[in-house]
Design a protein around this motif. Structure first.
Motif, mmCIF file in Angstrom:
data_model
loop_
_atom_site.group_PDB
_atom_site.id
_atom_site.type_symbol
_atom_site.label_atom_id
_atom_site.label_comp_id
_atom_site.label_asym_id
_atom_site.label_seq_id
_atom_site.Cartn_x
_atom_site.Cartn_y
_atom_site.Cartn_z
ATOM 1 N N TYR A 4 0.800 -1.223 0.000
ATOM 2 C CA TYR A 4 0.000 0.000 0.000
ATOM 3 C C TYR A 4 0.833 1.273 0.000
ATOM 4 O O TYR A 4 0.301 2.357 -0.227
ATOM 5 C CB TYR A 4 -1.055 0.021 1.112
ATOM 6 N N SER A 20 1.349 -4.400 -6.999
ATOM 7 C CA SER A 20 0.982 -5.767 -6.628
ATOM 8 C C SER A 20 2.215 -6.646 -6.646
ATOM 9 O O SER A 20 2.997 -6.605 -7.608
ATOM 10 C CB SER A 20 -0.041 -6.323 -7.621
ATOM 11 N N THR A 37 -0.843 -11.449 -8.321
ATOM 12 C CA THR A 37 -2.296 -11.473 -8.517
ATOM 13 C C THR A 37 -2.686 -12.820 -9.107
ATOM 14 O O THR A 37 -1.879 -13.490 -9.742
ATOM 15 C CB THR A 37 -2.789 -10.359 -9.473
ATOM 16 N N ALA A 81 -6.657 -3.384 -7.229
ATOM 17 C CA ALA A 81 -5.668 -3.492 -6.146
ATOM 18 C C ALA A 81 -4.974 -2.153 -5.925
ATOM 19 O O ALA A 81 -4.819 -1.704 -4.786
ATOM 20 C CB ALA A 81 -4.656 -4.581 -6.479
ATOM 21 N N ASN A 133 -7.334 0.317 -4.262
ATOM 22 C CA ASN A 133 -7.592 0.032 -2.851
ATOM 23 C C ASN A 133 -6.438 0.418 -1.946
ATOM 24 O O ASN A 133 -6.607 0.482 -0.729
ATOM 25 C CB ASN A 133 -7.980 -1.438 -2.668
ATOM 26 N N THR A 134 -5.286 0.714 -2.517
ATOM 27 C CA THR A 134 -4.201 1.245 -1.691
ATOM 28 C C THR A 134 -4.627 2.561 -1.062
ATOM 29 O O THR A 134 -4.260 2.851 0.073
ATOM 30 C CB THR A 134 -2.891 1.444 -2.488
ATOM 31 N N VAL A 169 -6.718 1.847 2.040
ATOM 32 C CA VAL A 169 -5.887 1.447 3.178
ATOM 33 C C VAL A 169 -5.118 2.648 3.729
ATOM 34 O O VAL A 169 -5.094 2.870 4.947
ATOM 35 C CB VAL A 169 -4.922 0.307 2.784
ATOM 36 N N ASP A 200 -9.516 -6.063 9.123
ATOM 37 C CA ASP A 200 -9.860 -6.103 7.709
ATOM 38 C C ASP A 200 -10.815 -4.965 7.378
ATOM 39 O O ASP A 200 -11.389 -4.337 8.267
ATOM 40 C CB ASP A 200 -10.407 -7.455 7.251
ATOM 41 N N HIS A 243 -15.578 -7.061 -1.440
ATOM 42 C CA HIS A 243 -14.140 -6.843 -1.567
ATOM 43 C C HIS A 243 -13.570 -6.810 -0.157
ATOM 44 O O HIS A 243 -13.927 -5.943 0.639
ATOM 45 C CB HIS A 243 -13.845 -5.530 -2.299
ATOM 46 N N ILE A 260 -10.262 -6.532 2.247
ATOM 47 C CA ILE A 260 -8.898 -6.021 2.314
ATOM 48 C C ILE A 260 -8.375 -6.380 3.696
ATOM 49 O O ILE A 260 -8.965 -6.000 4.704
ATOM 50 C CB ILE A 260 -8.874 -4.495 2.109
ATOM 51 N N ARG A 261 -7.258 -7.111 3.730
ATOM 52 C CA ARG A 261 -6.687 -7.545 5.010
ATOM 53 C C ARG A 261 -5.232 -7.115 5.096
ATOM 54 O O ARG A 261 -4.351 -7.763 4.537
ATOM 55 C CB ARG A 261 -6.800 -9.052 5.176
ATOM 56 N N TYR A 293 -5.903 -8.654 -0.835
ATOM 57 C CA TYR A 293 -7.146 -8.125 -1.389
ATOM 58 C C TYR A 293 -7.861 -9.284 -2.083
ATOM 59 O O TYR A 293 -7.305 -9.923 -2.963
ATOM 60 C CB TYR A 293 -6.822 -7.002 -2.376
#
Length: 121
Positions: free
Chosen positions: A24, A29, A32, A45, A48-49, A52, A70, A80, A82-83, A95
């Motif tokens: 992040y 990535s 994937t 991905a 989604n950074t 986070v 998460d 979706h 995200i962990r 993700y």
């Protein structure tokens, strides 16, 4: 387990559409699997950074001494998950995109936690 094995394991979760291991800080990535016409996994991905990063900044601003287990984004047809990985793994998160009609959210969260615990980066 290595990254490739972890991603393959995540794709066995019921309803899995795609999975990524993402840094992040850079938005890149590390790996994937899945995706396709229904989901541009690289773009999702990277996007989604920002989610986070924003949540990390919010925790810091609130001076909360806690960690994110998460983050769940619920769409009409997808979940979706995200962990963020533990601090020993740096700035990485798993993700996982799921087909909402074919998945069990509780089991998916449990599976991601198990995969995180076994992942060696």
């Amino acid at each position: 387990m290595n990254i490739e094995t972890a991603l393959k394991e995540a794709m066995t979760v019921d309803g899995a559409i795609g999975v990524a291991l993402v840094d992040y800080e850079s938005g890149m990535s590390l790996g994937t699997l899945g995706g396709g016409p229904a989901l541009d996994l690289e773009l999702a991905a990277a996007g989604n950074t920002e989610v986070v990063r924003s949540k990390m900044r919010t925790l810091a601003s609130l001076a909360m001494d806690d960690t994110i287990e998460d983050i769940l984004i619920t769409l009409g047809q997808q979940y979706h998950l995200i962990r963020p990985l533990g601090s020993s793994s740096g700035s990485l998160f798993l993700y996982l995109a799921l087909d909402r009609s074919r998945s069990n959210l509780a089991l998916a969260r449990h599976s991601l936690k198990r995969i995180e615990n076994g992942l060696e980066v």
